[in-house]
Design an enzyme around this catalytic site. Sequence first.
Site, PDB file in Angstrom:
ATOM      1  CB  CYS A  96      -0.904   0.087   1.026  1.00 57.33           C
ATOM      2  SG  CYS A  96      -0.140  -0.022   2.705  1.00 57.33           S
ATOM      3  CB  SER A  97       0.468   4.833   1.107  1.00 58.16           C
ATOM      4  OG  SER A  97      -0.280   5.129   0.284  1.00 58.16           O
TER       5      SER A  97
END
Length: 164
Positions: A96-97
């Site tokens: 993800c981020s």
Amino acid sequence: MNKILFYIFVCFAISGFSQNNLKSLLKKYNDESTPYIYVKQLKKQTVPPVLLDARELPEYKVSHLKNAIHIGYNTFKIENVQKKIPDKNTKIVVYCSLGIRSETIADSLKKAGYNHVQNLYGGIFEWKNNNLPIYNSSEKETDSIHAFSNAWSKWVKKGVKVYE
């Protein structure tokens, strides 16, 4: 000579401090129930694992790792992954981020019987911070990276931050 040593010490301290901040952030949100894979380890894989992007679709469209499959976070359904990846022995890296949302998704994959699941330490932000390529919705290399929010964007050190 003392000034040079002091300067070197300050540079190492600052560099270590920023790395420790990411480590502290991930420790705050993650319990490491899924093992991390680090950017340099992933980059060296001779047989690339299946990459699953656990961010929302607008984030994925702005920037993602090459050949990553979007699975989302709020819209995640294990059935969708099972259709795309029926072999439970497939090597999978979820990102993800930064590696927080991806741990939750990776845990769901493990509970569903997937045996080789890892979480990308530092996520796409760390990937881009290491000057590695990311791609847009047209599968063209881009310098734009979806920074999620102003608060989380401080972890993006390279690229053009996008918030759409």
